[in-house]
Every structure is written in structure tokens, then in C-alpha cells.
Design a protein around this motif. Structure first.
Motif, short mmCIF file in Angstrom:
data_model
loop_
_atom_site.label_atom_id
_atom_site.label_comp_id
_atom_site.label_asym_id
_atom_site.label_seq_id
_atom_site.Cartn_x
_atom_site.Cartn_y
_atom_site.Cartn_z
N GLU A 179 0.82 -1.20 0.00
CA GLU A 179 0.00 0.00 0.00
C GLU A 179 0.87 1.26 0.00
O GLU A 179 0.60 2.21 -0.72
N VAL B 24 0.61 9.97 -2.94
CA VAL B 24 -0.20 10.62 -1.91
C VAL B 24 0.62 10.86 -0.65
O VAL B 24 0.59 11.93 -0.05
N VAL C 80 -24.32 3.21 -0.36
CA VAL C 80 -23.04 2.55 -0.58
C VAL C 80 -23.16 1.72 -1.83
O VAL C 80 -24.15 1.04 -2.04
N GLU C 81 -22.13 1.81 -2.68
CA GLU C 81 -22.23 1.12 -3.95
C GLU C 81 -22.29 -0.39 -3.76
O GLU C 81 -23.07 -1.09 -4.37
N LYS C 82 -21.42 -0.89 -2.93
CA LYS C 82 -21.48 -2.32 -2.62
C LYS C 82 -21.47 -2.45 -1.11
O LYS C 82 -20.72 -1.77 -0.44
N ILE D 144 -20.82 -4.16 2.61
CA ILE D 144 -19.61 -4.77 3.12
C ILE D 144 -19.50 -6.21 2.65
O ILE D 144 -20.43 -7.01 2.81
N LYS D 145 -18.38 -6.50 2.02
CA LYS D 145 -18.22 -7.82 1.41
C LYS D 145 -17.73 -8.82 2.44
O LYS D 145 -17.02 -8.46 3.35
N PHE E 22 -6.24 7.95 -4.87
CA PHE E 22 -5.75 6.81 -4.12
C PHE E 22 -6.18 6.94 -2.66
O PHE E 22 -5.86 7.93 -2.01
N PHE F 202 -6.33 4.81 1.13
CA PHE F 202 -5.74 3.65 1.81
C PHE F 202 -6.85 2.74 2.32
O PHE F 202 -7.93 3.22 2.67
N SER F 203 -6.57 1.45 2.37
CA SER F 203 -7.60 0.57 2.93
C SER F 203 -7.58 0.72 4.45
O SER F 203 -6.96 -0.06 5.15
N ASP F 204 -8.19 1.73 4.88
CA ASP F 204 -8.20 2.09 6.29
C ASP F 204 -9.54 2.77 6.55
O ASP F 204 -10.40 2.81 5.67
N GLU G 93 -10.74 -2.90 -0.15
CA GLU G 93 -10.97 -4.33 -0.30
C GLU G 93 -11.68 -4.97 0.88
O GLU G 93 -12.49 -5.85 0.73
N ARG G 94 -11.31 -4.50 2.08
CA ARG G 94 -11.85 -5.17 3.25
C ARG G 94 -13.14 -4.54 3.73
O ARG G 94 -13.73 -4.98 4.69
N GLY G 95 -13.51 -3.46 3.11
CA GLY G 95 -14.68 -2.77 3.64
C GLY G 95 -15.65 -2.40 2.54
O GLY G 95 -15.90 -3.18 1.63
N VAL G 96 -16.16 -1.19 2.63
CA VAL G 96 -17.15 -0.76 1.64
C VAL G 96 -16.45 -0.24 0.39
O VAL G 96 -15.35 0.29 0.45
N THR G 97 -17.09 -0.45 -0.73
CA THR G 97 -16.59 0.09 -1.97
C THR G 97 -17.28 1.42 -2.22
O THR G 97 -18.49 1.52 -2.09
N SER H 198 -18.11 4.86 -4.63
CA SER H 198 -18.21 5.25 -6.03
C SER H 198 -17.12 6.29 -6.32
O SER H 198 -16.52 6.85 -5.42
#
Lengths: 638, 612
Positions: free
Chosen positions: A223, A230, A616-618, A620-621, B443, B445-447, B491-495, B497
Motif C-alpha cells: 500500500e 499521496v 453505498v455502492e457495494k 460490506i463484502k 488513491f 488507503f484501505s483504512d 478491499e476489506r470494507g465498503v466500496t 463510487s
């Protein structure tokens, strides 16, 4: 054999995986590949058995030598045959081992190649939904690491045979030599096994922990690297480094546990073997005192054999998990071979005729999963050369109908699709896909140069053709500005290109392939407005007279369409020209006023408060990604 | 007992140039690699001493076999025999302890090295300028930082430890053999010298093939990744066979390399040398016993020592390969560490006055490693507080201007001035405190959302974050999520738009409160709601500061104080919307092609396009 090394994880058979098939079934499938080499395998196997026998005989020869030397009338004359046969045996052993290694390597590499390419071919032609549901990383793991593991398994199984032979043979000889000593040696076996199982029990847990920690470090670093711009623009490198340092330290802490385990295991095994032969000597002495039967040669033989079977036991204990994981890999590989194949051509499939490019949807319904229809009863015909704009909300089924069903990536569940007077199920997929050009929403570029990407659909295109297409859609300018112009390599799917630039390249690619029927699935959505209008103008000109379906996202596209179709929840609800549909005051009019009409406008008279709340678009997966790219403990700020 | 506080070369501090620190400290790849031993000298020394002790004890135990058997042969089950056995058991016990400790200390030190080198590598790499990241695949850098650092650790533990233990074992064994008989000693010494030379050569041959196998495998895996990611494209062009052929080609190469490796390990000469010497020693020893120069015990000792050497040393080539591999990897890593950065931080950094204007003076720029100029002779002045719009086709150089203003790169010729101070005389850290870039491709972060917004200001209070989110028109959405600001994204949470991501990025930028705002806003949103929210958010962001915006948005163009029209890296014209519209053909052409003038309602188009 090979002098390879393997990480602790492999040796411990970490990937516990519930197998779906019995060992018998797996071996039967493996047989398909093995049978071609069966004679070579037999030959190699007999060599291995021979080699194991040699390893058993050499200590016997040494024993004979020692016994002869200690005899009263010892002379070199008597010893000579022993020495010569020892010499011959070790050299022969070396040669035999080399030959069997060569044969096995050859078989193994050939088989690996066969399994890999078969698997890849199978996957390339397997059902679209199978591929879409799996992550490409998972599929890749099947092709690369699972096949590799299978090859390792085959290699190991041959060495397991050799080791078993050694263990049993050594023990039998020991038993014949002296049964008391044989029993002492046997006593060491459970201890050795115990140590090995401690290794695999605790080792498994610790290695899993180490791996997970490793995954966190790797995820953090990944990451940090992809978000480097950024981080730089907000001066946050230090903080990211600190976060990495914490995870790195955690990884170290777990590794230390692993070090602790290693400290216990390896030295213990070696101490055990030293203690064992010391005890054998002691027992021999004690036996000598009472019955005086053991010769020095026998004692030497016992020491040698006891060493020879302790290490194979440890090796064996460590090989079984590896073998098990090879079976697991085999199981997953067969899953793929058994998976639903992609649609295959009808036996009497013809080429798609070129006369008539009209497209007809007749009562088309489609469900990805049984009963769960995403398209219902679509009836619609497009005349040859007609430009059809397709509108509708997200999830209305636009992409499914035109990007998936028309090129026959999936077969319709009910109904038929005709091109001209041919049902697309009755033509070859190859001719169908050559006739249809598809520009997808997500621009996808292959590694290779920009040029190679553009000619992907028409490998024999001339340079002039490529350039003229690119000039027409305004791509020439930015491509020339790239590092090596058209020969610039695409790295990481095009990370140095903006998604707009990627999209232009994919448009050029499709235009060059010159399809008769065109599906543009929001093909210009990532372009800036100015470029988009130029691209669209070029498209209109280039594709004039071709049947075209445009999944529209902007006003300008709708304007040029001959007809507009409106999809709503999988149903075709409205068809007609812009004016006709506006008059209807139905879904189209509604869509038009909220989505399309104001694009690019300066002033909008809607108060921000009136906007509907976003969703939310998707949702929580569920966790699907491999664990290593996730962090489990998330620091919550107070 | 061996617990020591983490020793890292670096302490946290703001402006440390880690690259020069490392290069000064270690000079070259070899020194960097071997420095490992000096980082934890205490551990390695203790480990090595313990290793000598344990090896000496085990070799001695083996050597005592002969002594014990001699006593047994001559005296039977005597006190001497029993003493010898007891001694052997004591040796075994102590060697066990010594070996365990040695293994542990050595492992600890090596894991520490792994940790430290990994951290070092990452910290240096992330300080490299964007020039580095443009030419290096981040996947490869990641794999270097993870896997290749691992292989350096493997070179120290187990490879180096086991090699040392083999060497020590051989030397001590030879010493014992020498004591037994001079000729045996000298010939075994020679044998092992030859053995090591051949093993080293062998390892040198196998190493590259291993490397090749690894490259082949990663190529296979990227081919497969690509194929299945792009399956739509592959199928729509009916190119499955072409892709399979590509894969088959590489898979075949892999099989061939695998065979080569197999052949090499099949004819492993060092193994032959040791067995032949054992046989020779057996012949010679027997002759000595027959002629009464040796006791039978001496012969057995010699044989036992040789056998145990054979058993312990068959792994030597594998260890040598590991060691060589580690050194090779250290070289590769070092090449990345010592990257010659075209962007050099000033040794005596100046500060600028951001409340005055910014000037581009005759700037020429080509991306590092490129001969093509992306900017040619670009000059313009931006007054403080101005709103500047950049417009032009793809490849015209608009985004490049933003990157230069953030000093992600330096101009090749010409200079950028902030109130007269050249940008390259200022430290990048300083510049980036005052300049913020919102890129087109966001970009995150997955946070958590909170962490993402406060990324620009780590010490921001909840209130500050909330206000930023509100101004960026994203607060309402965040509040609607079950975990609000603690919702994890990615990836681990909500996507999210595209529009939502963009507004989070705006909130992030708002919080950093820059003097100069750089905004890349090339793609316009699709639906009216998104569009509207974004427009409000951007308005908030630009309020009260100098801004340079890459845009196609007519509103922004009309409202801009100054528009810079770019084409092929050159400035075509500079002026307000009205000025350009009246005098610049290119601009007129562009405006004509902006969506508004394609619209269905000419009346609206007029009111914007031509309305003056």
C-alpha cells in the motif's frame, strides 16, 4: 537427489485443505499423465531400489572388512576383495543415483509442462462465470503453485519409497545381527517421531502466525508503494514507515518463536542419534561381558545402521505433510478439469454470414443463477446499420444483454438471439466474435507495447493503418508524447497512463479490428469531455453503416442514435426516438431530466438539500481475499 | 537473556536523508550484506563460539567410538570402557545444550537483521522521488522488499550457520584424523579443499538456473493473471489460442530449465569425491591395521568420522547456493537503494513567500529516462489568490505542470519561482506543506474514512475532520454508514463510487489547508447529483487560495481568472474565457466540442457559450 531447500511452511504442510476426492480417485486422474512414462518410471524406480540396497550393503561390507582385519591371519590378500567391492559399490551407487535423478527430472519436468498447459487451456475455455467468480490471483495459483506442488509431491513420493526401504532394510539387518541392539534402536523411534510431531504441531501454529504477520508487512508495504504519490504530497512518509516498523517488529516477534522451536528440534534429533550409538556401544560391551558374542564388526555395523535409520524417519515424518499437500493441490487441479466448460460450438456450426447484420432478440431471458433473472423476455430488433442507444439505471441489465449475451460469453437462459437469419448458437464462436467488436467499461491493456495492444485484434495491420486510426481519434498526440511513442511498454496494466488514455487505446484497438457489429459499453466514460467529443465524432464517421449498440452515459451519444431503448430491472420498457420517448413521459423522460440533461451545464437549480441521500455502492463484502493482505487489528482512534 | 531493545539505525526525525546515511555507512552491496554480522556482533560471536564448542564435542564423541571399542577389544567390559562411555554421554549432553543455544542466538540475530534491513530498504525507497517509481514496477519492488530480504536472512540463517558448522566440523575432524595418522590427515585435508572448490563452482552454476526458474515462474504467473483479468477482451477478439501459445512457450522454457537443474544435481561431483576418499581411507586403514601400525579402534574412528562428515556435509552445496543467492539479492537491493535521484534536495534549503505570485520561467521538462520533452519553453505568472484553469488535449502537458508545482520533478531547463525563490532551492517537505495536489485518480488507503481524511493532518481533531467532510459534501454520506467515520474502505470494507472517493480526497485536501491547490479534474461526473455535490465541494476547496485546476468544466473555465491553453507541451494562449473565446481559434474549437454545445437545447448552450 535434488539439493533443494524449502521453507518451513511447505515442509509442515500448512495448507490444510479438505479434499473432495479420495486418494484413489486422485491417483486415477494422475494416471492419465503418468501412464505415458510408465516404463521410464519403472526403470527409475528399480534403480532407486537398487541404490537403497547398495546403501544397505556398504555397511555390511565394512563390517566384513573390520571382522577380517581383526582376525589372526589377516592379510591384504584376504582384504583386497572386500576393499575392491566397497570401491565398486560406492561408485556404482553414485552412477545409479545420478541416472535415476536424470530420468525422474525429465519425467517430472515434462509432466509439469503437460499438466500446466492442459490446465491453462482448460481454464482459457472454461465458463465465463467460473472465471469471473474466482479472483485472477486464485486462478493463477492453480496454474503455477498447485502444479508445482504436485510435481514436488511426485518427487517426494519416490524418495519416500527409498527411505522406507532404507528404514526397513536397516532394521532387518540389525535384527539379524543382534536382536537386543535392534530393540534398543527401536526405542529411539518413538522419541524421534515425538520430536517430529512436536515440530509439526507447534510449527504449524507458529508458522501460520509468522506467515500472517508477513502478510501484514507485505500488505502495508504494497500500500505504501502504490500510494507513494499521496504519501509524498502530504509529507506522510515517516508515519507510514512507523506503521511498517510496528508490523515488522510483530513479524520479528513471531519469527523469534519459530527460532525457539528450531532450537529445540534440530539439535535434539542430532543429540538423540549420538546418544543412541553411545548406548549401542555400551550395550554391546555389556553383552560381550555376559555372552561374548558381538564382534567389533557387528558393533560398527549397528552404529552405522542406527544412524542410517534415524534420519530417514525424521525425513519421512516431514515428507508426509508435503505429500498430503500435493494431494490437496491435485484435488484443486481436478476441480478445474471438472469445472463446467465454456460454451462449445454446435457440431454443425457454420460461419456467420456476412450479408445481413441485423440483430434480433427473441424472448430473451437470462439468469446467472437459476431462477434469479437479470433479463426478462427481451424482444427487440435492430436493422442493419442502425445506431441504438441503450439507457437505464445501473443494474438494469444493459451490459449483460449486449456485452455478454450478444458475443455469446454466456448462453441465453430462454429465447434466441439472431444475427441476420442465423441463431448465434448455430454459428462458430470464432466467426461470431470476429464480427462483433466490444469496447468494455474497464479499459484493459496487455503487457507489451502500445502498438502491440492496438494491433491485438488485427495482428497483420500496417503501421499506416494504426497511425491513421489513432490520428482520427486524437490518440496520436499523446501516444507520440509517451517515452518511446508507440513502442512504449505498458507496465502494470498501464499505471503511467490515465484511464482516459487507456480507454482511447482500447477504442483504437476495436476500431482497427474493424468489426461489423459494434458494442460500446460506456466506452468513452473515462475520457475528458473534449477528447470524448472528438472520439465520438470519429466513431460516428468510422462506424457509419454498422449495426451499433451504445450503452450511453452522456447526452451527446443519445442525440446521434437512430433509436433509444430503455431497460429497467431486466425488462425492455421503452423503445423509440428521443422525441417519441420524451412525449411518453415515462422512465426515459425521468432519466433524461435527472441524468443527462444537465451535463456540463453551468447552473443547476436544485438545492443540495433536495438530493437524495447516497447509498453505498457495494455493501460490506465477506472476506474473500487471501488473509495476507488484510490487517486484523485495526487501531481505533479515541 | 538475549532480549535487547530494538536497535535500528534510524530514529524518527523530520529531514533525514536516509539514502546518503546508508550509503555513507555501508559504501557498497557487499559491505551492506556482511554488515549484518556487525549489527549484532555479540549474538553472532556467542553463537559462533557455542557452535565451535558443540561441534568439538560431537566430533570428539565420534572419535571416542574407536577408543571405547579398543578398550572393549583389549580389556572387555572394563572400567576404562565404562569411563569412556560416560564421557561420551556427557559430551553428547553438553553439545546438545551448546548447539541449542547457538541455533537460538543465531536465529534471533538473523531475524533482527531481516527486520532491520527490510525497514532500511523501505525507508530509503520511499524517499526516492517519483522518477524512481516511474521506472520501477511497484510489484517488483514489493517482492524485493519482502522475498529478497527473506533470502538475505536465509543466507545467514541457516545457510551461513550450517556452512560454518560444516567447516568447523571438517577442521576438527581433520585434526582428529591427523592425530590418528599423518597421511590420512593430509589426504583428507586435500580432499576437502577440492570438495569446497568444486562445491562453490557447482553452487555458482546452479544459482543462476534457480534464478531463471524463479523468473520463468513469475512470468507464467503474470501471463495467467493478465489472461484472466482480461478474459472479456481476449474472448471478444477470439484470441484464446494466441494467449495459450504465449503461456505454452514460457511453460516449456520452465520445463527445460528444470531439466537443466536436475542434470546438474544428478552429476554432483563433490559427493563422488567424498565416497571415493572414504573407500581409499578404508583400504589404507585396513593395511595399517594388518601391519599393526593402527589399532582396530583407530580404523573404526577414522571410518566413523568420515561417515559422519559425509552425512553432515551433503547439504553444503544447497547452503552455498543460499549464501550466493543472498549476496546476489543484496546486490539487487543495493542497486535500488543507491538509485541516483535526478531530484536533489538542496543542501541549504530556502523558504518562499507563498503570499506572493508563482512564476514558470522558460521551463523545459522531459520525464526522467525520456528524451521527449513534455513541456517546452513554458512561461507564465500566477498572481496570488488567482484561479487558474489549465486546458488541453491528452498529452498536452497539463498534468505535468501540476507535478512540477508539487516538485515531484525538477525542470530540465528554466525554473519555477515562488516570489523569486526557485522551487528547487526549497526542500520538498517544505513545498508539500504548502501545496496540495488532488489527482484525477484518487488513491485511498484501505483504512477507516477517518484515517483517510486525516491523512493530510494526523493530529486533526474529530471536529476538524467532520467540518472538512461537511465542506466536501461527504459528511451526510459518512453519517449514513453504520460505523460512520470508522468505516473501513477498500478491499476489506465498503466500496465507494468514484464521486465519493473524489470528495473524500477533497476533504483530505481541505484539512491540509494549502496555500496552493492543484486539482486534476479531467473527467466530469455522469449524473447530476454527483456532479452537483462535486461542484460544491470544489468550490469550498478553492475558496480563498491560489489554485491551478486541470479542467474541462465550462463553469470553472468561465469563472477562472486565467486560462492556460496547452498543446503538445507548449502554451498556446493565456487569458480569460472571454479573451480566449474572442481571439484563440484552438480555444473556440475546444469550447465547441465541450458537451454543452452538443446539447439538445440550443438556448442553454447560447447562454453559456456565447453569452456575453
Amino acid at each position: 537427489m535434488g539439493h533443494g531447500t524449502r521453507g518451513p511452511g511447505r515442509a509442515l504442510g500448512l495448507e490444510k485443505h479438505k479434499r473432495a476426492r479420495s486418494t484413489k480417485v486422485l491417483l486415477a486422474s494422475l494416471w492419465k499423465y503418468l501412464k505415458n512414462y510408465i516404463w521410464s518410471i519403472f526403470f527409475a524406480a528399480s534403480l532407486i531400489i537398487l541404490y537403497s540396497l547398495f546403501s544397505l550393503v556398504t555397511p555390511l561390507i565394512l563390517k566384513t572388512g573390520i571382522d577380517k582385519v581383526t582376525e589372526e591371519d589377516a592379510s591384504m590378500k584376504i582384504l583386497m576383495p572386500v576393499i575392491v567391492s566397497f570401491f565398486v559399490l560406492v561408485i556404482l551407487g553414485w552412477i545409479i543415483n545420478s541416472i535415476s535423478t536424470i530420468i525422474l527430472t525429465k519425467i517430472n519436468s515434462k509432466m509439469l509442462h503437460e499438466v500446466r498447459t492442459d490446465l491453462y487451456r482448460k481454464l482459457s475455455y472454461s465458463d465465463m462465470s467460473y472465471i469471473k467468480n474466482e479472483q485472477s490471483g486464485n486462478i493463477t495459483a492453480r496454474v503455477t503453485s498447485d502444479t508445482g506442488e504436485l510435481a514436488t509431491g511426485i518427487q517426494i513420493s519416490t524418495s519416500i519409497v527409498a527411505q522406507l526401504l532404507l528404514i526397513i532394510g536397516s532394521f532387518v539387518i540389525l535384527l539379524v545381527t543382534n536382536w537386543v541392539i535392534a530393540l534398543i534402536s527401536i526405542a529411539a523411534v518413538p522419541i524421534a517421531f515425538g520430536i517430529s510431531s512436536i515440530l509439526s504441531y507447534f510449527g504449524r501454529k507458529i508458522v501460520l502466525r509468522v506467515r500472517r504477520a508477513f502478510g501484514y508487512v507485505s500488505g502495508k508495504m504494497a500500500e505504501g508503494l502504490s500510494g507513494i504519490a499521496v504519501a509524498k504530497s502530504f509529507n506522510r512518509e515517516e508515519e507510514l514507515a512507523t506503521e511498517l516498523r510496528e508490523l515488522n517488529q510483530q513479524h520479528y516477534n513471531y519469527s523469534k518463536q519459530f527460532g525457539f522451536l528450531m532450537m529445540f528440534v534440530m539439535p535434539s534429533i542430532s543429540a538423540l542419534s549420538y546418544a543412541l550409538f553411545t548406548l549401542i556401544i555400551y550395550m554391546s560391551g555389556w553383552l560381550n561381558k555376559t555372552t561374548n558374542v558381538i564382534s567389533l564388526g557387528d558393533i560398527y555395523l549397528s552404529i552405522n545402521l542406527s544412524q542410517q535409520f534415524l534420519f530417514p524417519i525424521v525425513m519421512l515424518a516431514m515428507s508426509f505433510p508435503q505429500l498430503e499437500s500435493a494431494f490437496g493441490a491435485m484435488d484443486r487441479i481436478i476441480d478445474i478439469f471438472d469445472a463446467k466448460p465454456a460454451i462449445s460450438d454446435a457440431p454443425d456450426a457454420k460461419s456467420l454470414q456476412e450479408e445481413d447484420d441485423s440483430v434480433h432478440f427473441k424472448n430473451v431471458s437470462f439468469a446467472y443463477k437459476e431462477g434469479n433473472y437479470v433479463l426478462k423476455n427481451i424482444n427487440f430488433s435492430a436493422k442493419p446499420g442502425e445506431l441504438i442507444a441503450v439507457v437505464g439505471h445501473t443494474g438494469a441489465g444493459k451490459t449483460t444483454l449486449f456485452s455478454y449475451l450478444l458475443p455469446r460469453f454466456y448462453d441465453v437462459t430462454e429465447g434466441e438471439i439472431y444475427i441476420g437469419n442465423q441463431n448465434i448458437k448455430e454459428v462458430t464462436q470464432s466467426s461470431l466474435r470476429q464480427a462483433i467488436g466490444l469496447v468494455t467499461q474497464e479499459p484493459f491493456l496487455f503487457s507489451g507495447t502500445v502498438y502491440e495492444n492496438i494491433i491485438y485484434g488485427k495482428p497483420d495491420a500496417t503501421e499506416e493503418e494504426v497511425r491513421s486510426i489513432c490520428e482520427r481519434i486524437n490518440a496520436d498526440e499523446f501516444i507520440e508524447a509517451l517515452q518511446h511513442g508507440y513502442n512504449t511498454k505498458i507496465v502494470e496494466g498501464g499505471k503511467r497512463l490515465s484511464s482516459g488514455q487507456k480507454q482511447i487505446i482500447t477504442i483504437a484497438r476495436t476500431m482497427l479490428a474493424n468489426p461489423r457489429i459494434l458494442v460500446l459499453d460506456e466506452a468513452t466514460s473515462r475520457l475528458d469531455a473534449y477528447t470524448e467529443s472528438l472520439v465520438q465524432a470519429a466513431q460516428m464517421e468510422l462506424f457509419k453503416g454498422r449495426t451499433t449498440f451504445v450503452i450511453a452515459h452522456r447526452l451527446s451519444t443519445i442525440k446521434d442514435a437512430d433509436r433509444i431503448i430503455v431497460l429497467d430491472h431486466g425488462r425492455l420498457v421503452e423503445v423509440g426516438t428521443h422525441e417519441e420517448l420524451m412525449e411518453k413521459k415515462g422512465i426515459y423522460q425521468d432519466l433524461y431530466t435527472t441524468y443527462y440533461a444537465y451535463q456540463g451545464l453551468e447552473k443547476v437549480d436544485i438545492d443540495i438539500e433536495e438530493l437524495e441521500p447516497e447509498i453505498v455502492e457495494k455493501p460490506i463484502k465477506p472476506k474473500k481475499k487471501p488473509a495476507q493482505f488484510k490487517l486484523d487489528s485495526k487501531k481505533k482512534k479515541p | 537473556m538475549f532480549v535487547k531493545k530494538t536497535k535500528s539505525v534510524y530514529q524518527k526525525s523530520m529531514y533525514i536523508d536516509k539514502q546518503s546515511l546508508i550509503i555513507e555507512k555501508y559504501k557498497n552491496a557487499n559491505k551492506w550484506f556482511w554488515s549484518a554480522l556487525l549489527r549484532y556482533p555479540f549474538h553472532y560471536l556467542i553463537g559462533f563460539l557455542l557452535l565451535i564448542v558443540s561441534t568439538y564435542l560431537t566430533v570428539n564423541t565420534t572419535a571416542l567410538i574407536g577408543t571405547a571399542l579398543d578398550y572393549l577389544h583389549e580389556e572387555g567390559f572394563s572400567t576404562n570402557f565404562n569411563k569412556t562411555i560416560t564421557l561420551m554421554l556427557i559430551f553428547v549432553l553438553f553439545s546438545w545444550i551448546a548447539q541449542s543455544l547457538s541455533v537460538y542466538v543465531w536465529a534471533i540475530a538473523s531475524f533482527r537483521i531481516q527486520r532491520d534491513m527490510r525497514q532500511e530498504f523501505y525507508e530509503v525507497i520511499q524517499q526516492h522521488s517519483m522518477a524512481f517509481f516511474d521506472i520501477n514496477d511497484s510489484g517488483i519492488i514489493l517482492s524485493m522488499g519482502m522475498n529478497e530480504i527473506n533470502s538475505i536472512r536465509l543466507a545467514f540463517n541457516p545457510a551461513l550457520r550450517m556452512l560454518l558448522s560444516s567447516v568447523v566440523g571438517i577442521i576438527i575432524s581433520i585434526f582428529f584424523l591427523w592425530r590418528a595418522d599423518f597421511y590420512i590427515g593430509i589426504s583428507i585435508s586435500i580432499a576437502f579443499i577440492i570438495y569446497f572448490v568444486i562445491a562453490w563452482i557447482y553452487a555458482g552454476k546452479v544459482g543462476p538456473i534457480r534464478k531463471k526458474l524463479a523468473t520463468d515462474l513469475s512470468e507464467l504467473s503474470s501471463l495467467s493473471q493478465e489472461m484472466f483479468k482480461g478474459i472479456d477482451t481476449v474472448r471478444s477478439f477470439d484470441n484464446e489460442e494466441k494467449e495459450i501459445a504465449k503461456f505454452e512457450h514460457v511453460s516449456y522454457r520452465y520445463a527445460e530449465d528444470m531439466k537443466k537443474e536436475g542434470y546438474l544435481s544428478a552429476f554432483y561431483w563433490p559427493a563422488l569425491i567424498t565416497v571415493v576418499f572414504t573407500a581409499g581411507a578404508f583400504a589404507y586403514g585396513s593395511w595399517m591395521v594388518v601391519n599393526n601400525y593402527f589399532t582396530i579402534g583407530t580404523l573404526i574412528t577414522i571410518l566413523a568420522l568420515l561417515m559422519s562428515l559425509n552425512r553432515q556435509n551433503f547439504m553444503i552445496p544447497a547452503r552455498l547456493i543460499m549464501l550466493q543467492g543472498g549476496i546476489q539479492n543484496a546486490k539487487r537491493l543495493w542497486a535500488k537503494i543507491s538509485f541516483q535521484d535526478p531530484l536533489i534536495e538542496p543542501s541549504d534549503p530556502l523558504t518562499g513567500n507563498w503570499d506572493k505570485g508563482i512564476e514558470f520561467r522558460n521551463v523545459n521538462f522531459a520525464y526522467p529516462g525520456t528524451s521527449k520533452y513534455s513541456l517546452r519553453d513554458v512561461s507564465f505568472k500566477i498572481p496570488v489568490g488567482a484561479r487558474v484553469a489549465l486546458i488541453g488535449g491528452p498529452g498536452s502537458g497539463k498534468s505535468t505542470i501540476l507535478k512540477l508545482l508539487l516538485r515531484l520533478y525538477d525542470p530540465n531547463e528554466g525554473a519555477i519561482f515562488v516570489n523569486g525563490t526557485p522551487l528547487n532551492q526549497m526542500h520538498t517537505k517544505y513545498i508539500r506543506q504548502h501545496v496540495t495536489l488532488v489527482e484525477q485518480e484518487i488513491f485511498l488507503f484501505s483504512d477507516t474514512i477517518r484515517a483517510n481524511i486525516s491523512f493530510s493532518k494526523p493530529d486533526a481533531t474529530d471536529e476538524e475532520i467532520r467540518i472538512a467532510a461537511e465542506r466536501a459534501q461527504i459528511a451526510q454520506f459518512i453519517e449514513s454508514l453504520p460505523q460512520k467515520y470508522d468505516t473501513v474502505i477498500g478491499e476489506r470494507g465498503v466500496t465507494l463510487s468514484g464521486g465519493q472517493r473524489q470528495r473524500i480526497a477533497i476533504a483530505r485536501a481541505l484539512l491540509s489547508n494549502p496555500k496552493l491547490l492543484l486539482l486534476d479534474d479531467s473527467t466530469s461526473a455522469v449524473d447530476i447529483k454527483t456532479e452537483l455535490r462535486l461542484r460544491y465541494a470544489m468550490e469550498e476547496l478553492m475558496k480563498g487560495r491560489t489554485s491551478v485546476v486541470v479542467t474541462q468544466r465550462l463553469t470553472t473555465l468561465v469563472e477562472a481568472d486565467m486560462i492556460i491553453l496547452m498543446k503538445k507541451g507548449k502554451v498556446v494562449d493565456i487569458g480569460t474565457h472571454e479573451e480566449l473565446l474572442s481571439r484563440c481559434e484552438e480555444y473556440q474549437f475546444m469550447c465547441k466540442h465541450l458537451p454543452i454545445n452538443n446539447g439538445l437545447e440550443p438556448s442553454v448552450a447560447e447562454s453559456v457559450g456565447g453569452g456575453r
